[in-house]
Design a protein around this motif. Sequence first.
Motif, short mmCIF file in Angstrom:
data_model
loop_
_atom_site.label_atom_id
_atom_site.label_comp_id
_atom_site.label_asym_id
_atom_site.label_seq_id
_atom_site.Cartn_x
_atom_site.Cartn_y
_atom_site.Cartn_z
N GLY A 112 0.82 -1.21 0.00
CA GLY A 112 0.00 0.00 0.00
C GLY A 112 0.85 1.26 0.00
N ASP A 113 2.16 1.12 0.15
CA ASP A 113 3.09 2.22 0.00
C ASP A 113 4.18 1.72 -0.96
OD1 ASP A 113 4.69 4.50 0.27
OD2 ASP A 113 4.33 4.64 2.42
N TRP A 114 5.06 2.58 -1.37
CA TRP A 114 6.08 2.15 -2.32
C TRP A 114 6.90 0.97 -1.80
CZ3 TRP A 114 7.53 3.68 -7.28
CH2 TRP A 114 6.71 4.67 -7.85
N PHE A 115 7.30 1.07 -0.55
CA PHE A 115 8.08 0.01 0.08
C PHE A 115 7.64 -0.14 1.52
CE2 PHE A 115 10.73 1.82 -3.29
CZ PHE A 115 10.99 0.68 -4.04
N ALA A 116 7.80 -1.35 2.09
CA ALA A 116 7.45 -1.57 3.50
C ALA A 116 8.31 -0.68 4.40
CB ALA A 116 7.64 -3.04 3.86
N SER A 117 9.57 -0.46 3.96
CA SER A 117 10.45 0.40 4.75
C SER A 117 9.89 1.81 4.84
CB SER A 117 11.86 0.42 4.13
OG SER A 117 11.78 0.47 2.73
N ARG A 118 9.40 2.32 3.72
CA ARG A 118 8.82 3.66 3.70
C ARG A 118 7.55 3.71 4.53
NH1 ARG A 118 8.75 7.31 -1.82
NH2 ARG A 118 6.74 8.07 -1.11
N LYS A 119 6.73 2.67 4.39
CA LYS A 119 5.47 2.64 5.12
C LYS A 119 5.69 2.64 6.63
CE LYS A 119 1.07 0.22 5.33
NZ LYS A 119 0.20 -0.80 4.78
N PHE A 174 -2.73 1.30 -5.94
CA PHE A 174 -2.22 0.40 -4.89
C PHE A 174 -2.48 0.96 -3.50
CE2 PHE A 174 2.01 2.41 -6.10
CZ PHE A 174 2.35 2.97 -4.88
N LYS A 175 -2.67 2.27 -3.43
CA LYS A 175 -2.97 2.86 -2.11
C LYS A 175 -4.41 2.61 -1.70
CE LYS A 175 0.70 6.28 -2.13
NZ LYS A 175 1.14 7.58 -2.62
N ALA A 176 -5.31 2.43 -2.69
CA ALA A 176 -6.74 2.31 -2.38
C ALA A 176 -7.18 0.86 -2.14
CB ALA A 176 -7.56 2.90 -3.52
N MET A 177 -6.33 -0.10 -2.50
CA MET A 177 -6.81 -1.49 -2.50
C MET A 177 -7.10 -2.03 -1.10
SD MET A 177 -5.50 -4.78 -4.66
CE MET A 177 -4.90 -3.92 -6.09
N GLU A 178 -6.37 -1.53 -0.09
CA GLU A 178 -6.56 -2.08 1.26
C GLU A 178 -8.01 -1.92 1.74
OE1 GLU A 178 -3.50 -1.93 4.29
OE2 GLU A 178 -4.93 -1.04 5.68
N SER A 179 -8.60 -0.75 1.50
CA SER A 179 -9.96 -0.55 2.01
C SER A 179 -10.95 -1.44 1.27
CB SER A 179 -10.35 0.93 1.93
OG SER A 179 -10.50 1.30 0.60
N LYS A 180 -10.66 -1.69 0.00
CA LYS A 180 -11.49 -2.62 -0.79
C LYS A 180 -11.43 -4.04 -0.19
CE LYS A 180 -14.10 -3.61 -4.05
NZ LYS A 180 -15.49 -3.14 -3.99
N HIS A 181 -10.21 -4.48 0.14
CA HIS A 181 -10.05 -5.79 0.79
C HIS A 181 -10.82 -5.81 2.11
CE1 HIS A 181 -7.29 -7.79 -1.88
NE2 HIS A 181 -6.28 -6.98 -1.68
N LYS A 182 -10.68 -4.73 2.88
CA LYS A 182 -11.28 -4.69 4.22
C LYS A 182 -12.80 -4.82 4.16
CE LYS A 182 -8.01 -2.61 7.38
NZ LYS A 182 -7.38 -1.37 7.83
N CYS A 238 -2.72 -6.31 4.24
CA CYS A 238 -1.65 -5.30 4.26
C CYS A 238 -1.57 -4.73 2.84
CB CYS A 238 -0.32 -5.92 4.66
SG CYS A 238 1.02 -4.70 4.72
N GLY A 239 -2.12 -3.54 2.66
CA GLY A 239 -2.09 -2.91 1.35
C GLY A 239 -2.87 -3.70 0.31
N THR A 240 -2.18 -4.17 -0.71
CA THR A 240 -2.84 -4.88 -1.81
C THR A 240 -2.99 -6.38 -1.53
OG1 THR A 240 -0.83 -5.45 -3.01
CG2 THR A 240 -1.74 -3.27 -3.41
N ILE A 241 -2.46 -6.82 -0.38
CA ILE A 241 -2.42 -8.26 -0.05
C ILE A 241 -3.47 -8.58 1.01
CG2 ILE A 241 -0.97 -10.15 0.75
CD1 ILE A 241 1.45 -8.25 0.25
N PRO A 284 -3.50 -9.30 -6.19
CA PRO A 284 -3.84 -9.01 -7.59
C PRO A 284 -2.97 -7.91 -8.21
CG PRO A 284 -5.62 -8.34 -6.08
CD PRO A 284 -4.45 -8.73 -5.25
N PRO A 285 -2.94 -7.88 -9.54
CA PRO A 285 -2.32 -6.75 -10.22
C PRO A 285 -3.08 -5.47 -9.85
CG PRO A 285 -2.83 -8.51 -11.79
CD PRO A 285 -3.47 -8.88 -10.49
N TYR A 286 -2.37 -4.33 -9.84
CA TYR A 286 -2.99 -3.09 -9.38
C TYR A 286 -4.05 -2.55 -10.37
CZ TYR A 286 1.32 -3.26 -6.61
OH TYR A 286 2.37 -3.66 -5.81
N CYS A 287 -4.07 -3.08 -11.59
CA CYS A 287 -5.04 -2.61 -12.58
C CYS A 287 -6.40 -3.27 -12.39
CB CYS A 287 -4.53 -2.88 -14.00
SG CYS A 287 -4.38 -4.64 -14.37
N ILE A 288 -6.53 -4.14 -11.41
CA ILE A 288 -7.80 -4.85 -11.21
C ILE A 288 -8.90 -3.85 -10.84
CG2 ILE A 288 -7.44 -5.32 -8.73
CD1 ILE A 288 -8.59 -8.17 -9.31
#
Length: 426
Positions: free
Chosen positions: A251-258, A331-339, A357-360, A403-407
Amino acid sequence: MTSYIWHPFTQSKTASTPLRVRSGNGVMLELDDGRQIMDCISSWWVTIHGHGQPKIAAAIYEQAQKLEQVIFADFTHEPAERLAEKLIQFLPDSLQWVFFSDNGSTAVEVAIKMAIQYWKNLGEACRTKLICFEGAYHGDTVGAMAVGERSLFTQAFNDLLFESTFIPFPHTHLNDMDVERKEQEIIATLEALLSGKAHEYAGILIEPLVQGAGGIRICREEFLQKLEKIARKYDLLLIYDEVMTGFGRTGDWFASRKSNTKPDIICLSKGISGGFLPLAVTVCSDKIYSAFYSDDPTKTFYHGHSYTANPIGCAAALASMELLEETASSFKAMESKHKTNLAKLHDHPQLQNLRVCGTIAAMDIVSKENHGYLNAIGPELKKRFLAKGFLLRPLGNVVYLMPPYCISSEQIDQIYACISEVLDSF
Ligand SMILES: *Cc1c(COP(=O)(O)O)cnc(C)c1O
């Protein structure tokens, strides 16, 4: 049709005939027989933009006409220079030097060798061990196996693997009331291990935020912050294997950044080229690079691969990163969709440990059998998902979406509907 191919992670005797894929477009794969399959796992976690992304395809074509490959010792080229600059721009500011290779396992091998030789170059040759995590997976080459959990995958080779020290991973899930206690306990274990013995260790190696192949096990950002403090306190290198978590996955560029943590070394591959070509990097801090910078030839990092920094791979990666910049909102929006979807499954009697966690997103299927990769429910689930037109590949009893982010939003709903229907069929 005769085949001469030995497939990965496959017992040929019991496996069904592999499906022949004719083409891919976005989230969909088209088989030779015309069937359409939705790729819910980005083809082993690599095709982050979906299949057949035209901008990456064009970048590859253009680069292939200019320069397909050149030796990377004594020579350099523009795609590698531009990619390194772009990576540094998005990575935590602790990371400054980019070392190229060509897959996740080699990126980890490079990180291990860098860490060990770093201490040797500084005159601390006894710092040879790494602290690793139970459930970790870092690849299938011998060094990468040695820093991963001993498992079915490594069984035949365990005697060959150098010794690493494993501590528990504080995996958590939605509505976990116990997570802080688990984290504190692990930090205490780590402190006990290190007090008086830190000089035996070169560093700590972790898949930050999400352990992938070990069962999509998720930890909190707070744990990484605690881990970073310990690494600093005992002067250990902090090594992040972001081969899977990199490039938007969390959901962010990298887990380190997040998590706002700063590793000394990071490993990246999988999504780096948008899934088009094999490429990897190991990026390190200036502190590490400086320990190799010397007139003494024994301090050189003697490592490299034939295809190091392949120009076409670099061009694909640059195009992929530009696309990520344009589409970061997806990729930032996918987490709320999963939730939203996981909330509907919350009370399902066959599910537990729902997590995201993010897109996963992932969930454990309750089963009488032992949990683990060989849990027989995995292959049966896979078969039923496929019959409905969905490529989902459970890890034992763990069902996950990557999933791919274009889903589209509707397509995500369709995957969850498929999972529900298949569970009801048991
Ligand atoms: C897949 C993976 C690797 C290994 O990458 P390969 O390209 O398959 O060699 C290493 N670390 C993590 C976290 C991975 O998910």
